[in-house]
Every structure is written in C-alpha cells, then in structure tokens.
Design an enzyme around this catalytic site. Structure first.
Site, PDB file in Angstrom:
ATOM      1  CB  CYS A 322      -0.955  -0.006   1.194  1.00 15.26           C
ATOM      2  SG  CYS A 322      -0.104  -0.113   2.767  1.00 15.26           S
ATOM      3  CD  GLU A 356      -3.153  -2.220  -1.496  1.00  9.97           C
ATOM      4  OE1 GLU A 356      -3.533  -1.202  -0.898  1.00  9.97           O
ATOM      5  OE2 GLU A 356      -2.899  -3.295  -0.934  1.00  9.97           O
TER       6      GLU A 356
HETATM    7  C1  LIG Z   1      -1.973  -4.077   4.995  1.00  5.32           C
HETATM    8  S1  LIG Z   1      -2.562  -5.079   6.278  1.00  5.32           S
HETATM    9  C2  LIG Z   1      -2.836  -6.588   5.424  1.00  5.32           C
HETATM   10  C3  LIG Z   1      -3.665  -7.607   6.137  1.00  5.32           C
HETATM   11  C4  LIG Z   1      -4.192  -8.747   5.245  1.00  5.32           C
HETATM   12  N1  LIG Z   1      -3.224  -9.212   4.311  1.00  5.32           N
HETATM   13  C5  LIG Z   1      -5.466  -8.332   4.536  1.00  5.32           C
HETATM   14  O1  LIG Z   1      -5.471  -8.307   3.282  1.00  5.32           O
HETATM   15  O2  LIG Z   1      -6.477  -8.047   5.208  1.00  5.32           O
HETATM   16  C6  LIG Z   1      -1.122  -5.347   7.205  1.00  5.32           C
HETATM   17  C7  LIG Z   1      -1.266  -6.282   8.385  1.00  5.32           C
HETATM   18  O3  LIG Z   1       0.024  -6.365   9.034  1.00  5.32           O
HETATM   19  C8  LIG Z   1      -0.186  -6.474  10.420  1.00  5.32           C
HETATM   20  N2  LIG Z   1       1.075  -6.037  11.033  1.00  5.32           N
HETATM   21  C9  LIG Z   1       1.486  -4.783  11.322  1.00  5.32           C
HETATM   22  N3  LIG Z   1       2.730  -4.791  11.819  1.00  5.32           N
HETATM   23  C10 LIG Z   1       3.138  -6.088  11.858  1.00  5.32           C
HETATM   24  C11 LIG Z   1       4.321  -6.745  12.263  1.00  5.32           C
HETATM   25  N4  LIG Z   1       5.352  -6.066  12.735  1.00  5.32           N
HETATM   26  N5  LIG Z   1       4.373  -8.081  12.162  1.00  5.32           N
HETATM   27  C12 LIG Z   1       3.337  -8.800  11.673  1.00  5.32           C
HETATM   28  N6  LIG Z   1       2.162  -8.240  11.268  1.00  5.32           N
HETATM   29  C13 LIG Z   1       2.075  -6.898  11.357  1.00  5.32           C
HETATM   30  C14 LIG Z   1      -1.403  -5.617  10.696  1.00  5.32           C
HETATM   31  O4  LIG Z   1      -2.048  -6.031  11.881  1.00  5.32           O
HETATM   32  C15 LIG Z   1      -2.256  -5.872   9.443  1.00  5.32           C
HETATM   33  O5  LIG Z   1      -3.147  -6.942   9.651  1.00  5.32           O
END
Ligand SMILES: C[S@@+](CC[C@H](N)C(=O)[O-])C[C@H]1O[C@@H](n2cnc3c(N)ncnc32)[C@H](O)[C@@H]1O
Length: 365
Positions: A322, A356
């Site tokens: 994104c 995106e």
């Molecule tokens: C852009 S979202 C994508 C979520 C999923 N792929 C979707 O399409 O709904 C990024 C995700 O990364 C998680 N996230 C943020 N920081 C993170 C980290 N350090 N390690 C693992 N996950 C993380 C967030 O909670 C979020 O669910």
C-alpha cells in the site's frame, strides 16, 4: 464524481476524471519502478463512487446541532451532509443515524466521531464519545433497536456493544464464494470489489506450489482463497483479534491446510532462524515446510531487513503493497536475488494519491 465537496474535502484530493487519474497513477508507478519493470502494468479499476465499505467521520457541533465533518484541504473541519464514496448501506444510514441521535441530547453531547463498517451481511456503526458511554447505555440501546444496526459505543477505556456486531463478509474470488468474519478493531481492506480483484490476481498469477508462508496475514483475507494452490500454509500476523478471526474463517470455509500463529514478522523470522522458540508455535513443525512461495502484504513501513533476508531465499514472492515508496526500497534489496515478472496496480483509493501495487518476483537462476 459529482460531489459538492470535491475540491474542499481533504479526503478526495484528485479532482481529475477517472481515466486521467488512472493515467496519472500508471505514469507515477512506471517512473518510480522503471529500474525494476519495463513491462505492462495491469490496472484494476474501482467504481468511482460507492466503493468504500469502511469510513470514519468527525462530528461537528454548532448551536446544539451536529453534522458529519471531514478535514478540509486547509486542515480545518468541513461540515458535510453526505459522502459519495461510501457504499449504499453507509450512505443510506448516515442521515437516519444523525436524525435519530439529534432526538436525544444525551446522545449528542460529547459525540466526536462515527465509524461505519459495511459488509455483505452487516452494518456496524461505532459512536465515539468524550464521556463515559455507560452514562448513556439505555439511550444507545434505544437507537440500536430503532435502526436495527450493530452498534458499538466507545469512550476512553470503555466499549459497549448493542445488537449483533459481528462483521460478516462474502467475497467472490474467481467465481467462488469465501466467507469471512472480521474484527471491528483490526485491519480490513476498505474497497471490497478491488480487494476481490487483488486476491484473484494473486491466485491467478502463480502456478501451484509446494508450501506457502504468509506474513502480515490479517484475518486470512488472501490466505484462505490462495491456500488451495498449496499443500501446506503457515500464516502469521501481529494482531490477536485478526488471528482469532483467521482461525474461525478457516472453519467457515472448511480449509484445513493452514496453520495461523500470532507472531510479529520479526518473531517468525527469529523462530525460522532457530534463534527463539515460541509457545505460540506449539504443534507447528517448522522443519516440515518446504516453502516454494512467500506472500507479504505489510503495513506502510514495508518489510524489515530480517524479512527481506528470508525472502531472498524463496523462489517465488507475491508482494502486495500500500506504499510504493517502501515497496521500491524493498525491491532495491530483492532485485539482487529476484526479478519482477508481473506488476499490477489496484485502485483501492480512488480520488486520492494512494496507490496499491502487487508484484510477483521469481528467483534468478
Ligand atoms: C496491509 S494489512 C494486510 C492484512 C491482510 N493481508 C489483509 O489483506 O487483510 C497489514 C497487516 O500487518 C499487520 N502487522 C502490522 N505490523 C506487523 C508486524 N510487525 N508483524 C506482523 N504483522 C504486522 C497488521 O495487523 C495488518 O493486519
């Protein structure tokens, strides 16, 4: 888009026609990534209005009256009566909700924001207050009964729920239905139709693989439909509520080849490197996986160094981003071991500068 606030509202900042927006976004991405990709950019467009299934508005108070408001271009508050980019369920309830709240001053006082999440089977409204919502519990119960929505009220440290507040979504991925439940506090893709195109693209862009590892998996948005291409899947994510939903979504879709674990990207990397053991990985034999593919959809900051290091050893990478700037930084590293073979732009955020991207990379031989 025929919106009276266009040009003033700080949310929709691109006032060009849709085809001009599309050309602008392709040109920006082509220029930014010219070093990595000279082929065609697939562009997945969006509806120009009614596309957002998640929206947040401020509340503007004036002379005992209230209206919705947005931030203007000048960073002041801009009162609005409607919003063209939210989906029909949200745009229909917006005036009715405000009218009902205005009938009860206790509900009006100290209300500062409203969030809407709409899905195939539900509409959840969250009211945000600068006062203890316990003091207006009965008033809130009455509006929920009247409007028949899932209602959440929040104030500092307090969350009250009225009616059914589960978010039930159905996605059509390559003409197959997938069912999801989601948490109102965790990440949800805001543009349902473009999300469907994004997941379908990821699936259609790869051949069947052996095992998949996915980081940042959320509630299993990609994980569940793409799992059919693999023998086994290991998917991790930092948010507990997302992982709780992901486990339920496996059951809902009768999928049984995925192991979900609540681990940050850094934690799963140190587990893979055998630097640390995690109770949360109990019952998961990391040595049993032969990862042919990795899927990442990180937050705006992109992937950290340990993740990039790990990715450099995997044959096939599916990278959803994104933030083109951090994607570019990450491709600087990944291009030492991989080449880009497909590049897509998903127009999740119409009328804004946000873009995106989806990139498929293959290991150099
Ligand atoms: C852009 S979202 C994508 C979520 C999923 N792929 C979707 O399409 O709904 C990024 C995700 O990364 C998680 N996230 C943020 N920081 C993170 C980290 N350090 N390690 C693992 N996950 C993380 C967030 O909670 C979020 O669910």
């Amino acid at each position: 888009m025929d919106c009276r606030y266009l040009g003033d509202c700080g949310s929709c900042v691109l006032t060009l026609s849709y085809s001009e927006q599309k050309q602008l976004k392709i040109a920006r991405i082509r220029e930014l990534f010219s070093k990595f990709w000279s082929g065609e950019f697939e562009f997945f467009d969006s509806d120009e209005s009614g596309f957002r299934s998640r929206a947040e508005f401020g509340i503007w108070h004036e002379n005992n009256d209230i209206s919705y408001c947005m931030r203007s271009h000048q960073n002041t508050k801009l009162p609005i009566q409607s919003c063209q980019i939210v989906d029909t369920k949200i745009s229909n309830i917006m005036p009715e909700l405000l009218k009902t709240i205005k009938e009860d001053m206790a509900l009006v006082e100290r209300l500062f924001g409203v969030e809407f999440i709409s899905s195939a089977k539900s509409l959840i409204v969250t009211l945000l207050y600068h006062k203890d919502v316990n003091s207006i519990k009965d008033n809130l119960a009455k509006i929920q009964a009247k409007l028949k929505i899932g209602l959440i009220a929040r104030s500092r440290g307090v969350k009250l729920e009225f009616g059914d507040v589960k978010i039930n979504e159905i996605l059509d991925i390559n003409r197959r239905e997938f069912r999801y439940i989601m948490s109102d506090t965790a990440f949800i893709q805001p543009n349902k139709k473009v999300n469907e195109k994004m997941i379908s693209w990821a699936i259609n862009s790869i051949s069947d693989g052996v095992d998949l590892i996915e980081l940042y998996c959320g509630h299993g948005n990609f994980t569940i439909p793409i799992s059919f291409k693999f023998q086994k899947v290991l998917a991790t994510e930092i948010s507990k509520s997302s992982i709780d939903m992901a486990l339920k979504n496996c059951q809902l879709n009768s999928v049984n080849n995925i192991k979900f674990a609540r681990l940050s990207a850094a934690e799963i990397m140190s587990a893979m490197a055998k630097e640390r053991e995690f109770e949360r990985l109990r019952g998961v034999d990391l040595d049993s996986y032969r990862f042919s593919h990795i899927l990442v959809d990180p937050p705006r900051a992109g992937c950290e160094d340990s993740v990039l290091d790990f990715m450099s050893n995997i044959d096939n990478i599916i990278y959803i981003s994104c933030n083109p700037l951090t994607l570019k930084d990450n491709l600087e590293v990944l291009s030492k071991t991989h080449m880009v073979v497909k590049f897509a732009i998903f127009d999740q955020f119409v009328h804004t500068n946000h873009i995106e991207c989806g990139v498929i990379l293959k290991k150099l031989s």
